[in-house]
Design an enzyme around this catalytic site. Sequence first.
Site, PDB file in Angstrom:
ATOM      1  N   SER A 140      -3.909  -6.469  -3.530  1.00 15.33           N
ATOM      2  CA  SER A 140      -3.383  -5.232  -4.118  1.00 15.33           C
ATOM      3  C   SER A 140      -3.348  -5.430  -5.632  1.00 15.33           C
ATOM      4  O   SER A 140      -3.393  -6.573  -6.107  1.00 15.33           O
ATOM      5  CB  SER A 140      -1.953  -5.000  -3.614  1.00 15.33           C
ATOM      6  OG  SER A 140      -1.306  -4.002  -4.366  1.00 15.33           O
ATOM      7  N   TYR A 153       6.494  -7.939  -1.361  1.00 14.46           N
ATOM      8  CA  TYR A 153       5.088  -7.517  -1.263  1.00 14.46           C
ATOM      9  C   TYR A 153       4.250  -8.189  -2.347  1.00 14.46           C
ATOM     10  O   TYR A 153       3.188  -8.764  -2.070  1.00 14.46           O
ATOM     11  CB  TYR A 153       5.043  -5.995  -1.397  1.00 14.46           C
ATOM     12  CG  TYR A 153       3.674  -5.375  -1.219  1.00 14.46           C
ATOM     13  CD1 TYR A 153       3.029  -5.406   0.013  1.00 14.46           C
ATOM     14  CD2 TYR A 153       3.049  -4.724  -2.285  1.00 14.46           C
ATOM     15  CE1 TYR A 153       1.781  -4.808   0.176  1.00 14.46           C
ATOM     16  CE2 TYR A 153       1.807  -4.127  -2.126  1.00 14.46           C
ATOM     17  CZ  TYR A 153       1.170  -4.167  -0.893  1.00 14.46           C
ATOM     18  OH  TYR A 153      -0.063  -3.576  -0.737  1.00 14.46           O
TER      19      TYR A 153
HETATM   20  N1  LIG Z   1      -2.667   2.234   0.457  1.00 14.25           N
HETATM   21  C1  LIG Z   1      -2.485   1.635  -0.702  1.00 14.25           C
HETATM   22  O1  LIG Z   1      -2.154   2.277  -1.714  1.00 14.25           O
HETATM   23  C2  LIG Z   1      -2.692   0.158  -0.823  1.00 14.25           C
HETATM   24  C3  LIG Z   1      -2.680  -0.398  -2.097  1.00 14.25           C
HETATM   25  C4  LIG Z   1      -2.874  -1.765  -2.238  1.00 14.25           C
HETATM   26  C5  LIG Z   1      -3.087  -2.554  -1.128  1.00 14.25           C
HETATM   27  N2  LIG Z   1      -3.105  -1.999   0.119  1.00 14.25           N
HETATM   28  C6  LIG Z   1      -3.304  -2.884   1.275  1.00 14.25           C
HETATM   29  O2  LIG Z   1      -4.293  -2.355   2.139  1.00 14.25           O
HETATM   30  C7  LIG Z   1      -4.078  -2.876   3.451  1.00 14.25           C
HETATM   31  C8  LIG Z   1      -4.161  -1.734   4.445  1.00 14.25           C
HETATM   32  O3  LIG Z   1      -3.079  -0.840   4.233  1.00 14.25           O
HETATM   33  P1  LIG Z   1      -3.203   0.743   4.360  1.00 14.25           P
HETATM   34  O4  LIG Z   1      -2.986   1.298   3.028  1.00 14.25           O
HETATM   35  O5  LIG Z   1      -4.416   1.116   5.108  1.00 14.25           O
HETATM   36  O6  LIG Z   1      -1.859   1.053   5.196  1.00 14.25           O
HETATM   37  P2  LIG Z   1      -1.599   1.596   6.652  1.00 14.25           P
HETATM   38  O7  LIG Z   1      -2.254   2.905   6.865  1.00 14.25           O
HETATM   39  O8  LIG Z   1      -0.124   1.493   6.835  1.00 14.25           O
HETATM   40  O9  LIG Z   1      -2.315   0.525   7.588  1.00 14.25           O
HETATM   41  C9  LIG Z   1      -1.764  -0.731   7.808  1.00 14.25           C
HETATM   42  C10 LIG Z   1      -2.467  -1.383   8.978  1.00 14.25           C
HETATM   43  O10 LIG Z   1      -1.890  -2.682   9.182  1.00 14.25           O
HETATM   44  C11 LIG Z   1      -1.544  -2.825  10.554  1.00 14.25           C
HETATM   45  N3  LIG Z   1      -0.377  -3.689  10.717  1.00 14.25           N
HETATM   46  C12 LIG Z   1       0.841  -3.595  10.134  1.00 14.25           C
HETATM   47  N4  LIG Z   1       1.665  -4.547  10.605  1.00 14.25           N
HETATM   48  C13 LIG Z   1       0.944  -5.269  11.511  1.00 14.25           C
HETATM   49  C14 LIG Z   1       1.225  -6.364  12.368  1.00 14.25           C
HETATM   50  N5  LIG Z   1       2.445  -6.952  12.406  1.00 14.25           N
HETATM   51  N6  LIG Z   1       0.258  -6.824  13.173  1.00 14.25           N
HETATM   52  C15 LIG Z   1      -0.969  -6.254  13.169  1.00 14.25           C
HETATM   53  N7  LIG Z   1      -1.310  -5.212  12.395  1.00 14.25           N
HETATM   54  C16 LIG Z   1      -0.360  -4.725  11.578  1.00 14.25           C
HETATM   55  C17 LIG Z   1      -1.252  -1.411  11.049  1.00 14.25           C
HETATM   56  O11 LIG Z   1      -1.496  -1.309  12.444  1.00 14.25           O
HETATM   57  P3  LIG Z   1      -0.411  -1.282  13.609  1.00 14.25           P
HETATM   58  O12 LIG Z   1       0.796  -0.559  13.094  1.00 14.25           O
HETATM   59  O13 LIG Z   1      -1.123  -0.553  14.716  1.00 14.25           O
HETATM   60  O14 LIG Z   1      -0.157  -2.714  13.945  1.00 14.25           O
HETATM   61  C18 LIG Z   1      -2.311  -0.602  10.286  1.00 14.25           C
HETATM   62  O15 LIG Z   1      -3.526  -0.623  10.984  1.00 14.25           O
HETATM   63  C19 LIG Z   1      -2.716  -3.577   3.415  1.00 14.25           C
HETATM   64  O16 LIG Z   1      -2.912  -4.968   3.318  1.00 14.25           O
HETATM   65  C20 LIG Z   1      -2.084  -3.055   2.141  1.00 14.25           C
HETATM   66  O17 LIG Z   1      -1.160  -3.956   1.584  1.00 14.25           O
HETATM   67  C21 LIG Z   1      -2.902  -0.667   0.301  1.00 14.25           C
END
Ligand SMILES: NC(=O)c1ccc[n+]([C@@H]2O[C@H](COP(=O)([O-])OP(=O)(O)OC[C@H]3O[C@@H](n4cnc5c(N)ncnc54)[C@H](OP(=O)(O)O)[C@@H]3O)[C@@H](O)[C@H]2O)c1
Length: 266
Positions: A140, A153
């Site tokens: 991130s 985080y």
């Molecule tokens: N969106 C942003 O602005 C942003 C910015 C910087 C970095 N990121 C990073 O991008 C990545 C994806 O996030 P996203 O934005 O797509 O968010 P999201 O829509 O909340 O997706 C998160 C994913 O992680 C899975 N997850 C969460 N806890 C888990 C666990 N204990 N075991 C297995 N799977 C788990 C969830 O699936 P289940 O709930 O089905 O397990 C879901 O598929 C993350 O690493 C996040 O930190 C996102």
Amino acid sequence: MNYYTNKTVWITGASSGIGEALTYELVKLGAKIIISARRQEELKRVQQQAGAANVYVLPLDLEAADTFPTKVQEAISAFSQIDIMVHNGGISQRSKVKDTLPAVQRKVMEVDYFSYIELTRLLLPHMQQRQTGHIIAISSVMGKIGTPMRSAYAAAKHALHGFFDCLRAEVWRDNIKVTLIMPGYIRTQVSLNAVTASGEKLNELGKNIGHGYPADKTAQQILKAIRKGKFEKYVGRPFSQEWMAVHLMRLFPSLAIKVFKNAVPE
Ligand SMILES: NC(=O)c1ccc[n+]([C@@H]2O[C@H](COP(=O)([O-])OP(=O)(O)OC[C@H]3O[C@@H](n4cnc5c(N)ncnc54)[C@H](OP(=O)(O)O)[C@@H]3O)[C@@H](O)[C@H]2O)c1
């Protein structure tokens, strides 16, 4: 034929957001994909929506490290090999240091850091035996900077950079590449799923995430960075405040720290 045709890619966190978008883009490019997350029904929805026989559903809880050895073997067996591992599953956090329970700090570290490094350790022998592989860690912008309300985080994401930079220095001779991806604000469920000081689900769509960069365009940027073998890459809206934050921190860290301490948490 393109770079991803017939490559096998394992994506964690594929039940929504960036992981889901990556799955759809990779299907279009002719890859074979193993999709993981906790919610099996959501993974099946993604599999159906991807409309491809080449998508294998492998439910996985990133907090259940005791299941990892079997899950890694199942992932390898699904299509006989793993070419690209995308560690993407994760949770964010919204709470001040003084209020955040130690169990919450540990949970975020478990999901966002320890699961990545343990799955990597278990997958390495397979890649080293084949003398090829590519490991991607979705970090991130918070892996490079610090702002209020994100201590757990940011700590986990900063840790990824230390670990995966060291890993790269160890495995390049085995023809294994390592890429760290730093997304800015992306329109996903991330803030809804973020944990509070006591570990409850936040359930709020933050303004910045709500207006964030689309997940499908982000996925395209990530796949380009992987194809080019980048060491580290910002993805998201170009020339945005997050883009500026990364560059300010790199070029003028003292000024950056003064700016970030006044960041207004949402
Ligand atoms: N969106 C942003 O602005 C942003 C910015 C910087 C970095 N990121 C990073 O991008 C990545 C994806 O996030 P996203 O934005 O797509 O968010 P999201 O829509 O909340 O997706 C998160 C994913 O992680 C899975 N997850 C969460 N806890 C888990 C666990 N204990 N075991 C297995 N799977 C788990 C969830 O699936 P289940 O709930 O089905 O397990 C879901 O598929 C993350 O690493 C996040 O930190 C996102």
